[in-house]
Each structure stands twice: as structure tokens, then as C-alpha cells.
Write a protein that holds these residues in place. Structure first.
Motif, PDB file in Angstrom:
ATOM      1  N   PRO A  67      50.501  41.088  41.543  1.00  0.00           N
ATOM      2  CA  PRO A  67      50.184  42.275  40.743  1.00  0.00           C
ATOM      3  C   PRO A  67      49.277  41.886  39.581  1.00  0.00           C
ATOM      4  N   TYR A  68      48.544  42.880  39.085  1.00  0.00           N
ATOM      5  CA  TYR A  68      47.596  42.569  38.008  1.00  0.00           C
ATOM      6  C   TYR A  68      48.279  41.992  36.781  1.00  0.00           C
ATOM      7  N   THR A  69      49.560  42.283  36.642  1.00  0.00           N
ATOM      8  CA  THR A  69      50.279  41.785  35.462  1.00  0.00           C
ATOM      9  C   THR A  69      50.509  40.283  35.517  1.00  0.00           C
ATOM     10  N   ASP A  70      50.312  39.710  36.685  1.00  0.00           N
ATOM     11  CA  ASP A  70      50.546  38.268  36.820  1.00  0.00           C
ATOM     12  C   ASP A  70      49.271  37.445  36.880  1.00  0.00           C
ATOM     13  N   VAL A  71      48.126  38.065  36.734  1.00  0.00           N
ATOM     14  CA  VAL A  71      46.892  37.278  36.853  1.00  0.00           C
ATOM     15  C   VAL A  71      46.284  37.044  35.468  1.00  0.00           C
ATOM     16  N   ASP A  72      45.386  36.086  35.432  1.00  0.00           N
ATOM     17  CA  ASP A  72      44.788  35.665  34.159  1.00  0.00           C
ATOM     18  C   ASP A  72      43.356  36.209  34.091  1.00  0.00           C
ATOM     19  N   PHE A  73      43.184  37.275  33.295  1.00  0.00           N
ATOM     20  CA  PHE A  73      41.860  37.911  33.218  1.00  0.00           C
ATOM     21  C   PHE A  73      40.773  36.959  32.716  1.00  0.00           C
ATOM     22  N   SER A  74      41.176  35.964  31.965  1.00  0.00           N
ATOM     23  CA  SER A  74      40.162  35.073  31.381  1.00  0.00           C
ATOM     24  C   SER A  74      39.480  34.215  32.450  1.00  0.00           C
ATOM     25  N   GLU A  75      40.066  34.178  33.649  1.00  0.00           N
ATOM     26  CA  GLU A  75      39.444  33.404  34.733  1.00  0.00           C
ATOM     27  C   GLU A  75      38.271  34.132  35.397  1.00  0.00           C
ATOM     28  N   ILE A  76      38.222  35.440  35.210  1.00  0.00           N
ATOM     29  CA  ILE A  76      37.320  36.262  36.033  1.00  0.00           C
ATOM     30  C   ILE A  76      35.870  35.787  35.968  1.00  0.00           C
ATOM     31  N   GLU A  77      35.378  35.589  34.756  1.00  0.00           N
ATOM     32  CA  GLU A  77      33.966  35.217  34.628  1.00  0.00           C
ATOM     33  C   GLU A  77      33.734  33.710  34.760  1.00  0.00           C
ATOM     34  N   ASN A  78      34.790  32.990  35.051  1.00  0.00           N
ATOM     35  CA  ASN A  78      34.648  31.540  35.246  1.00  0.00           C
ATOM     36  C   ASN A  78      34.212  31.162  36.658  1.00  0.00           C
ATOM     37  N   ASN A  79      34.200  32.139  37.554  1.00  0.00           N
ATOM     38  CA  ASN A  79      33.818  31.804  38.928  1.00  0.00           C
ATOM     39  C   ASN A  79      32.907  32.884  39.486  1.00  0.00           C
ATOM     40  N   PRO A  80      32.011  32.507  40.393  1.00  0.00           N
ATOM     41  CA  PRO A  80      31.005  33.470  40.859  1.00  0.00           C
ATOM     42  C   PRO A  80      31.583  34.609  41.696  1.00  0.00           C
ATOM     43  N   VAL A  81      32.810  34.457  42.193  1.00  0.00           N
ATOM     44  CA  VAL A  81      33.429  35.519  42.998  1.00  0.00           C
ATOM     45  C   VAL A  81      34.025  36.596  42.091  1.00  0.00           C
ATOM     46  N   ARG A  82      34.267  36.231  40.856  1.00  0.00           N
ATOM     47  CA  ARG A  82      34.948  37.110  39.890  1.00  0.00           C
ATOM     48  C   ARG A  82      36.382  37.439  40.325  1.00  0.00           C
ATOM     49  N   VAL A  83      37.051  36.418  40.852  1.00  0.00           N
ATOM     50  CA  VAL A  83      38.464  36.597  41.157  1.00  0.00           C
ATOM     51  C   VAL A  83      39.279  36.031  39.991  1.00  0.00           C
ATOM     52  N   ALA A  84      40.387  36.663  39.700  1.00  0.00           N
ATOM     53  CA  ALA A  84      41.147  36.284  38.501  1.00  0.00           C
ATOM     54  C   ALA A  84      42.123  35.156  38.801  1.00  0.00           C
ATOM     55  N   ASP A  85      41.623  34.127  39.465  1.00  0.00           N
ATOM     56  CA  ASP A  85      42.487  33.022  39.875  1.00  0.00           C
ATOM     57  C   ASP A  85      41.588  31.862  40.278  1.00  0.00           C
ATOM     58  N   SER A  86      41.766  30.723  39.634  1.00  0.00           N
ATOM     59  CA  SER A  86      40.814  29.627  39.845  1.00  0.00           C
ATOM     60  C   SER A  86      40.936  29.029  41.248  1.00  0.00           C
ATOM     61  N   LYS A  87      42.146  28.972  41.765  1.00  0.00           N
ATOM     62  CA  LYS A  87      42.334  28.384  43.099  1.00  0.00           C
ATOM     63  C   LYS A  87      41.731  29.271  44.184  1.00  0.00           C
ATOM     64  N   MET A  88      42.066  30.552  44.092  1.00  0.00           N
ATOM     65  CA  MET A  88      41.526  31.505  45.069  1.00  0.00           C
ATOM     66  C   MET A  88      40.001  31.570  44.973  1.00  0.00           C
ATOM     67  N   ALA A  89      39.470  31.330  43.779  1.00  0.00           N
ATOM     68  CA  ALA A  89      38.028  31.377  43.584  1.00  0.00           C
ATOM     69  C   ALA A  89      37.311  30.414  44.522  1.00  0.00           C
ATOM     70  N   VAL A  90      37.849  29.210  44.649  1.00  0.00           N
ATOM     71  CA  VAL A  90      37.225  28.209  45.502  1.00  0.00           C
ATOM     72  C   VAL A  90      37.286  28.629  46.971  1.00  0.00           C
ATOM     73  N   GLU A  91      38.447  29.092  47.374  1.00  0.00           N
ATOM     74  CA  GLU A  91      38.607  29.530  48.770  1.00  0.00           C
ATOM     75  C   GLU A  91      37.640  30.650  49.115  1.00  0.00           C
ATOM     76  N   MET A  92      37.598  31.619  48.234  1.00  0.00           N
ATOM     77  CA  MET A  92      36.742  32.779  48.508  1.00  0.00           C
ATOM     78  C   MET A  92      35.267  32.393  48.512  1.00  0.00           C
ATOM     79  N   GLU A  93      34.870  31.561  47.563  1.00  0.00           N
ATOM     80  CA  GLU A  93      33.473  31.138  47.501  1.00  0.00           C
ATOM     81  C   GLU A  93      33.068  30.414  48.775  1.00  0.00           C
ATOM     82  N   ASN A  94      33.947  29.526  49.215  1.00  0.00           N
ATOM     83  CA  ASN A  94      33.638  28.802  50.459  1.00  0.00           C
ATOM     84  C   ASN A  94      33.548  29.753  51.637  1.00  0.00           C
TER      85      ASN A  94
END
Lengths: 354, 354, 354, 354
Positions: free
Chosen positions: A165-192
Motif C-alpha cells: 500500500p502507498y502508506t508503506d512506500v518511501d516517496f523520497s525514492e521516486i526521483e532516484n530512479n528512472p522508472v519512478r518507482v517508490a522502491d529502490s529494489k524494484m527500480a532495478v528490476e523494472m529498469e532491466n
């Protein structure tokens, strides 16, 4: 009536085709006295623009907004804000492949049938380039709405889902990855995954989740213009969107009333928030949250069968530089449209009572 | 601006509270010369009205539509069609329990916060009784739209799903069962489940699927007023709706472009129809289909904690005769709203070209 | 689009034909919390209704307004105010003379040409009976606008002119005479003249002057929706109106700038008021005043040549009870329309600034 | 709601201040397939532009219209037509005299009171420069309306009147003289008078007459949006207009019904045309004609007393190059606004019947 305006009191009308001289618009109804932060507008434009990362289209467009009116000495005057974004490199392209043939799942055929005459270059008016005007206007709407915060992020790409749920994610991660996912681990998976899809000359869909905080009670007009109905329309008007749900959404249909009802606290907050911050079409002060479904981009770099104007079967090859997944660049567009909806209701609420 | 109108050229404005003298509306923009079938209107009203079966609210309201203007010698004159539905048994009720306390997940609190003063009797303006006016107007819209057919049906109740595409179900079953599910076997299961839920004093959500056939190419205005965006707004404006998806919908987000693109045949049909009959916001002549998510009705016959106007914790008991599941009666409302959307675009398309 | 609505934020939509079941309307956008004075509404209705004096039509219609929604416990709720005025004695008349023939200078022919099908009874939608709905809505607008005062009076009948500026007349005389002229001596002359005209089976035109006092600065939207432009449209939308001028009006065209410019005092009043209380389309706090020209009523009790549907020359005899001069009954209609214009701008001004 | 749009189906929204970067607008709703004659647009712009003759302001502005969208390969596409006119020499002026003081009979004070913050340079948004956008859009509307002809001319300057009905004047004279009066003898008198007024540093008012021929029957929406009501609003929205009358106008108020009624011929023409081509708000196919009253320009080259922001009495000197009489340059603006009204009703009429 031709559908190029959005909003009633805070009203945006856009014009422009993908490869004409310019796109732009008029914001009519922005109240006088608002100090405009031009850097903030540029920031939003940069979040949407092509070429910003390796997983989006590599076209280069600076997308600089020129304001022509309505702002004087840094503040709005209450008169219409005209603005324009030049189409910088629209001249040299070759459009012969789409002039006479219809791209599958594009608007080529429907425009031709409706209007008889269309600007086919780069999709013309049906191109998502039009959304640049929305982002410019939305950036001003955001400034009007302070301290309301509107935050969107990628919540799925294909079958890869950010299952929290949105209440459990970290909004500050969003602009840290090109996918704009609010999760650093998922960001890598999605980008790949997006890179993999692009290599295949294919595209993939995804979803964007948007959360709006600090909304005052009372925004929204009941009956036809419910707050969530306008949010829904706003999202569905974005290119490639196939669905919208807010609060408990489709999952909420499987619940019982005794589970779903949000108990009200003495301070008017609610213990749960299945309602998604809206009751009877009017904001109740809790967080508003919703999901938006994006289909895979129709332009693929593969050969596809289709027909031409004469109705002959032809084969079409994808050309140009296109997004393998629209979701990362859609994030600021979702926010912009949410801002336009809220700015309009913000104004409309001023005339609800004496 | 107060949100009581729907449509632009074929425009419905409604008025009325649940327990005032009457509800009704004005249809402005119905073209002159349309022969009105009053029986067909009554049929639609009867599909929506309370007391029609054992699984809906047992309130008795005849819901007779009185037409006051705009129709002369059986045909529309091009002048506004005013109509009224009297609230027959609105007088004797006791509303003390909702006058001063706020029902959870209802609009009581938000109306109070927005307007300061509200007609609390039976939910007032926020009551779904308002949708009777929509069904009346939608019945006229349907007559304008011949030979377009608009068919909705219950596709899930709670976790019970009719797990077939619309192309595999039998529309002739819909009116054969009180649930309005397009499947005789599922009808029994769903009916029993709704009775079970009602015995518990609880409620449950569900989904409605709607299919529109024989739509001509060219309906819809691209950009902000895309056909599916207006359908989405229309559906989300119905009481209790939490989500909307059309064509491939949320599932389509997991597909690739090469899977999702609809190949075009020489006759302008498409081999698949993930697009849901709409491309670039404009109908392409294929079937339009969409799903609408309804939350469980908020009024349950169980005791619930809430607060009163003073902010004290109080306990509220459900009273009156309410629907355990809104979906069966929502089916004609979904159709009515779809008809209003299409009638409006039908008119708008007349001015797209010279 | 069909032209049955007036206003944007305070919006009136009317319905109804002269001899249908009822006329009425919906006021959408009246803010919540306004205490309604029903007696004041009845007073306005009585000023407009037929049969009130010997120089107006002797038809008898009680013109009682029934409010159906939007008002609860004496106050507006912010929801639409639906209302209805029954057409009491519409059944027994004979309309054969206007069913197939076209009355000169009436809308019979133009309606037939535009719509193909019209309710010919008593003029149908083109009858001035529709203005009863405007007076009802205008009476509510007046209540919203306190302490603005809107006063109209007859300033000429035929060639009989009350040749004084409004600043020299006595408003308290207006309701003392059936002509509604603000002068007791002229009242007798005009009344006698109207009786004389009636005896001849003829009709005569005239003008109404309207004065609005206590208007705050800032009402009106510059550019297209200038305050005087909307007042002009409002007046020209009243049956039989041929002209509108405000402030110095047509006479002002013969002046020079040095004569016409209104010098500004330190308290923001102006020494003269050729501007008529409006500068750049926005009220400046000075009195707003304007004149409205009414043509002679087209229905005369004389035999006239005309044509029928087949294009044959026929002779038409005037029938029924009609006004020999529309001006006395037009006075409350002019006030009502002015009130609707101002109420709308009153609301619109709330969203001009932050 | 902020009043910067005109029309409903053929809708113009304008933006821009006198001395900002550019003015311009968006035409939304122009149907697809209209071939655009760019020379005809330039001709209209030249008729309005400053510096065209010795009796108008000697400012030099080329007023070139740049079209940014909506036209492709010389034809409209049905998408919005964005256009822009750069403000060429807006930079070097000195506005200190109007920044802090209020020009009499200008909008300086009312804008300040309404918005709190205004672009004071050259009158900003209240400048008649905005009408250049109207003329550009009106030129396109004229092309849509073929074969309707719209012809305006100067019919009075100060007390000099062209005292003939429009049926007796020679339209071919209009563009032969800088006053745009339809009479060669009166042209000399008026020109000399305007020169005389200018030498005195003064200004003078006047009237424009407009005649519309070849209008089909059926344009206009009865009730609030009567054809003449929209024409009236359109004219009153032009800077400096104080009055509007059509057909028999104010003189018609002195006539009797038996004199004023227009007898209908078997071919649907009328023997007289006191109705001015409109009955019940709908065109009847006869010539539409109306008069528009313009006050003297407020900016005079004389010293005038006024006040500043602090409320102190100050003396203001007129500066710059202004029109001694607005009427000659108003002629194309009157035509443009009439064209916009008719184009809108042209479109609206398409949806009146099945």
C-alpha cells in the motif's frame, strides 16, 4: 465542445499538433495575485520531456515554456495565461509510412473517419506531445494548491508489481530512479525489464499510483461532478490509459459493508480509509489515492500487418524513437492532471456558500 | 458549476432530494422530431425502482415520470424537456438518528462541512434516488441512439465472478433473474449469497459489465473529452462506484504492445479488440465494453460506532429498507449513463466537419 | 447549447410552453445558507402576472411558484432549486387559427422552419409566459444581492416620454400606477393612451429604464463578458426587446471626450456618471442605469393578411386577451434579468483573486 | 468564467495584454475541411490596424497573425486553431503616468479594485489591442459562413449623421474613404470634423451600422440565446460601446403594432422589415441590420484632473498616439464579432433537429 478544454473555473484549453510550429494553451481563471515559480514549472517539464533517461524515448526536445500573457512582475493578474512550447525539430522527418497507412491501435484511422482531413505527422493532435501543455498548466495549478501535495509513482510495469500500500512506500525514492518507482529494489528490476522489452522492439504497460495529501474537507461537487469522477475523467484523458480506481477500487467490490465502512473519529479523521478520502464526491480530509492503468505503447519496432487508405493489406515497420514503456514519463502527467482537477474544485468550492 | 448537469449538447440537469416534494430534471438539447416511446421509459424506470424483487430494498415507490414540456403530439419539439418524479411516501419517516450523527462512509459529514446546511432526510441530495432522473433521461437518450444497443449486466457479486468475456455470455438471460447476471447458474448462486448477506444485516459490493454494439465510427472528441474518459466520468458519478476500466483495462497493463495491438482488417474492423472499441478517444466501430466497480452499500443493519455533530462518540443502528447489494438495480443506471454519454457525442459529432 | 440557460455560476435553466402542463426551471449554483423570503417572491410574481390591472391582459393565471428542491427549513442547501408554475387554464382554447397560419412578426414561421415541429398553442415556447420563470428566479437573485437595489420603471409609452434623468424622478411613484411610470402626472396620460390604443384593437411600444444602486466595485468580467454586455444580452433576451443602451447611450456618441470623461474623486466616486457605473466592463460603484426598448406587441385585435403553411394568402383575426402595451408588465422582468446578471457576477467575482 | 471566451460551438478564447510579448487566441470548434484564405485574413487585419490613415492613431504595428496549429495543408483539421500576434514595439515606452494614477473613464481604477495587481502598460488587458485577435478569428468565421455577407459602415461621427436607411446607401463607397462611411459626400465632412477634433486634442463618438445579408432561416436559439441577444452582447463587448439596437430599434417603440408588424409574403419574405430579420430570436431570412453606439475615446490630449493610488488629486496629460475617433477602425471589429456570432449559430443549428 470539441474537447480541448479541461476544467470550469480554472480552465485549460490546449492547442497544437506534434509537428506543427508549436503547442501551447491558455489557462483562463487563474486568480490574480499568485506568485509564479518558473523554476518549478521547468522542473515539471523536465520530468516529462523526452531523452531524460535511457529507458525513455531518445528524442531531444528542450520543451521550454514561453509565457505570453497573464503574468506581470512575477505575479498572475487574473487575465488569461497564454503559453507556447515550440516544436523544435519537427521539420526533417519522413512520415510517408503513416500518411497513407493506419498504425494498429493508434488514432490514425479514427481521426481519418471523423475529420476527413488530419495532420498525420507524428500522430498530429493525437500525439502524447499534447500532454506537455498539461504539465505546464499543472505546474501552475500545483502552486495555487499549496499546501496540498500530489505525489505519483510507478506501481507496476508489466507483471512486476510494487505490492505494498502507498502508506508503506518511501516517496523520497521516486526521483532516484528512472522508472519512478517508490522502491529502490524494484527500480532495478523494472529498469532491466524495460530495457529487455526495448531490445525486442516491443513495449509494455504498467500502472501509476497517485496520493494526494493535505486536502481540505469540502472539495468536489456532488452528483455528476464528484471529485473522483473528475479525477477519473482526467486520468482517462491521458494517452494510453485504460482504467482508474480510487480508494478500495476493484478489490473493494469483494468486501462487505461492515468491513468497508470507515469509522469516523471525533476529529473527523477515519480509522480506515477504504473511501480514498472522498465521500459522496466530496473530499473528507483523508488521503486521496488512486491507480491508473496504462496499456503498452502501440508503436513497436516490429513489422506489423495493417491496411492503407485504399483498404489494401500492407506491412508497417515501426520507425523513430519511442518509449518502450510510457509509465515513467506518465508520472508527472498524472500529477499535473490531478492538480488541474483539484485547482478547479478549489475555485468551485469558493462559491458553494454565502 | 455546482455539478448538477451532465453533457454538453444533449444536456441533463437534475434536481431533487430523496424526501423533498419531487425529483426531476431538464433535458436541454434533445433534437426536434424524435418520437417518444413512453412505455420504453416506464420499462427502464421499473428496472431501477425499489421493491421489484426480494433481493432489493422493499420500499415502495411507483416512480412515475411526468413530462411537463418539450414533447408535443408525441414528438420532441427541440425545446427543453422538463420532467418530474414525485416522492410519494416521504413524509412519515423518522430521521432523528441521521440528523445529528454522521453515518460512516456516507456523505453526511462532507455535506455538512461543505454547505453548513443540508437536507438530512434519507440522505437528501446524496441519496441514490437522484439516479431515477438519470434513468428517465437515459431512456430518451436510448431512443435517440437507435440502432446502437447498450446492454449491462451484473458480472460479480462479492467474490462470485462471472468469469467469461462478454462475448461468451447470453444477454437474453439478464432480465430472467433478479440479480441481472447474464448466466442462469450464476444467478442462483449470487441470489442466495445476497440473501445470506442481507440476513446478516450486511451488504456486499460487485461489478457491472456494459457492452455497446453498433456504434458508428467517429463518436468521441479527442484530447480531454475522449469517449472513454466521459464514460468513465459518467460511471464514477454513480453512487458507490469505485473504479472503471474499458477494453483490456487493468489486465492490459501486463501485456506487451505486440500482444495488445489490434490488427486492422480491410473492412476497418479489427481482429482482436483489446482497444474496447475506442482509439484515441474516438469510437472505431467495434464493440465498446467496460467494467464498473461498486463498493458495498454503506447502510448496514448492524450497530456501528460513529460521532455526532458535537464530536461525541455515539452508536448508530441502521434503519429502514435498504439494498443489500446495489448491483442489480445499478444495471439500468449504468446503461442510462452510457446512453447519455453516447447521445451527447452523437450530437457533438454533427459539428466536427463542414 | 439550445439556449435555455442563463448565467454561469448562478445559473437558471427554464422549461415549459405556454399551454403545456407547467413551466418552471432549475436554479443551479445558488449558494447554501440563503434564507428565502417566499412572500417577496410572490410579490414579484404578482407584479408580472396577467389580470393585475385594466391596462394589461385580462387572462387569469394565479402563477403560484412551487419549489420542489434545494430549500430546506427555509434556507438554501447549495443543491439545485427546482421549481414549477402550473399552467392553470390551458385546456379549453381554440388554436386552429395559429396552427396552420403564421402570425405576422411572431415566431410561428421561424420555429416551424427551424424545428419542423412546434407546440403552436398560445405561442408555445416563444410565449412571454416563459418570463414567469425568470421572475421567480430573479426574486431569489435579488435576495442574494442585498443590499444592492434594482429599480425599473416605464419611461415611455409610444411617443409619451418621461423626459427626465432618473436622478430627478420619484421611485416611490412607480407602484402607485398601473403603467409603472415614476411620475404621477405622466401616469394618467400614459394610462389613457394605452386604453385608447386598446380600444382600437392596436398595441404600442415603449421603454423601460432601470437603475441599480449600491453595487460594489469590481463586478463584471472584462473582455467578452463585460457587465454591460451581459446586461444587454439579458435585456435583449426578453420578448419584444429591440434595443439597449447604458450610461450616456446613443446620445453619448455625439459628445466629445472632454465632455464625456467622468472625473474621479478621491473617494473613487466620479463627478459625472456618463459611464453608467461601469468602466472596462467592471462596476465602479456608481449607479448603473440603462434603457430598454420594447416594440409594440405583435398580436393585435385587427384583421391582418398573412399566409398559411401551404403558402396561401389568408386573413388572420387576433383572438384572446392580450396586452395592448407590454411595458408595465415588463418592468419586473427587466428587474429580474438584471438581478440574474448581477447575482452571476457576484459569484464570479469571488474567484477573481486568491 | 473569467470572460475571455466567446461562443459555444465555434468558440474563441483570447489572451494577451497590450504590451506583453504577444496577444492571440484559440479557436476551438472550427469544423474540419474548411479551406483557409490567408490573404483574406490579412485584409481584415489591415482594416483594423493602427496607422492605416491620417485620422487614426499613427502607431505602427504590422499585426501579422501567426497560425500555430489546426490548419494543415491549407485546410482546417477540426483541432484547435492556435494563433499569435506579436506585440512588436512594446518595450521602450514610459508608463509612469498611468502606473500610479487613474485615467478618467478608463478601466485603470476598476481593474485595480478587482484584481489588486494589473499590467498597467498601455492599458494591459483592457486595451482595444485585444480586438486584433477578434478580427483574426472573425476573418475565419466569415470564411465558414459563405455566402452570408456581413457589411458594416460608419453611420455617424458626433452629430454628423448619415441619415438614410441602409437600403439607400452604396456599400461600395465604404472602403473608398478613411472614415468608412457609405457616402462620398459625408466622408469629406466627417474626415474634416475628425481632423478638427484631433487638433483640439479631443475625441468624439459615433455609430456603426451593420447589415447581414443571405442569412438562412433558422439561425438563433430562442429564449436566452436569441440571435439579436448574442449580437447585442457581442457588440457591447467591444471597447467603448454604449448601445445596441436592431431592426426598428428605439424608434420602433413609438410605433403601433398595426404599423410595425411585417406582413409575410407567400415566399416567406416580408413586405416590411421592422423585425430586422429576426423573429423570436431566430433569423427569418430577411436582412439583419443593427446600430452600435461608440462613446468618445477616453484618452484625450488635454490636461485632466484625476487622482493617484494614494487618493491625491493630480493632473494627467494625455500621451502617445491615440485615435481621435474609434469608429473607422471599429467597422471591421463590428463585422468580426457579427461573424463570430453567426458562425456559432451556424454550428448550433446543425443540432436542432434529428
Amino acid at each position: 465542445m470539441a474537447g480541448n478544454s479541461f476544467g470550469t473555473l480554472f480552465k485549460l484549453t490546449t492547442f497544437g499538433e506534434s509537428h506543427g510550429k508549436a503547442i501551447g494553451g491558455i489557462i483562463d481563471g487563474c486568480p490574480a495575485g499568485l506568485t509564479i515559480d518558473f523554476d518549478a514549472i521547468e522542473t515539471e517539464m523536465n520530468r516529462r520531456k523526452p531523452g531524460q533517461s535511457k529507458i525513455v524515448t531518445q528524442r531531444k526536445e528542450p520543451d521550454t515554456v514561453q509565457f505570453l500573457s497573464g503574468i506581470f512582475e512575477g505575479k498572475t493578474t487574473g487575465t488569461p495565461i497564454g503559453f507556447m512550447i515550440e516544436n523544435s525539430n519537427q521539420k526533417s522527418k519522413d512520415y510517408s509510412h503513416i500518411k497513407d497507412s493506419y498504425r494498429p491501435s493508434h488514432a490514425d484511422l479514427t481521426y481519418d473517419q471523423k475529420y476527413g482531413h488530419r495532420d498525420y505527422r507524428g500522430g498530429g493532435r493525437s500525439s502524447a506531445r499534447e500532454t506537455a501543455s498539461r504539465v505546464a498548466a499543472g505546474a501552475i495549478a500545483k502552486q495555487l494548491l499549496k499546501p496540498i501535495s500530489i505525489t505519483a509513482y510507478t506501481s507496476s510495469v508489466g507483471t512486476l508489481k510494487l505490492d505494498k500500500p502507498y502508506t508503506d512506500v518511501d516517496f523520497s525514492e521516486i526521483e532516484n530512479n528512472p522508472v519512478r518507482v517508490a522502491d529502490s529494489k524494484m527500480a532495478v528490476e523494472m529498469e532491466n525489464y524495460i530495457k529487455h522489452i526495448r531490445k525486442q522492439g516491443d513495449t509494455v504497460g504498467g500502472t501509476v499510483t497517485c496520493v494526494i495529501k493535505n486536502v481540505p474537507m469540502g472539495l468536489g461537487e456532488p452528483v455528476f461532478d464528484k471529485l473522483h469522477a473528475e479525477l477519473g475523467k482526467a486520468m482517462l484523458s491521458i494517452n494510453a490509459v485504460k482504467g482508474f480506481e480510487y480508494g478500495s477500487g476493484f478489490k473493494g467490490t469483494t468486501m462487505t459493508g461492515s468491513q468497508h465502512n470507515d469509522e469516523i473519529n471525533p476529529d473527523h479523521t477515519t480509522k480506515t480509509n477504504f473511501s480514498g478520502g472522498i465521500q459522496g464526491g466530496i473530499s473528507n480530509g483523508m488521503d486521496i489515492y488512486f491507480n491508473v492503468a496504462f496499456k503498452p505503447v502501440a508503436t513497436i519496432m516490429q513489422s506489423q500487418p495493417t491496411i492503407n487508405k485504399e483498404g489494401d493489406n500492407v506491412t508497417m515497420e515501426g520507425k523513430g524513437r519511442h518509449d518502450p514503456c510510457v509509465v515513467p514519463r506518465a508520472v508527472p502527467i498524472v500529477e499535473a492532471m490531478a492538480a488541474l482537477v483539484l485547482a478547479d474544485f478549489w475555485m468551485r468550492d469558493k462559491v458553494s456558500t454565502l
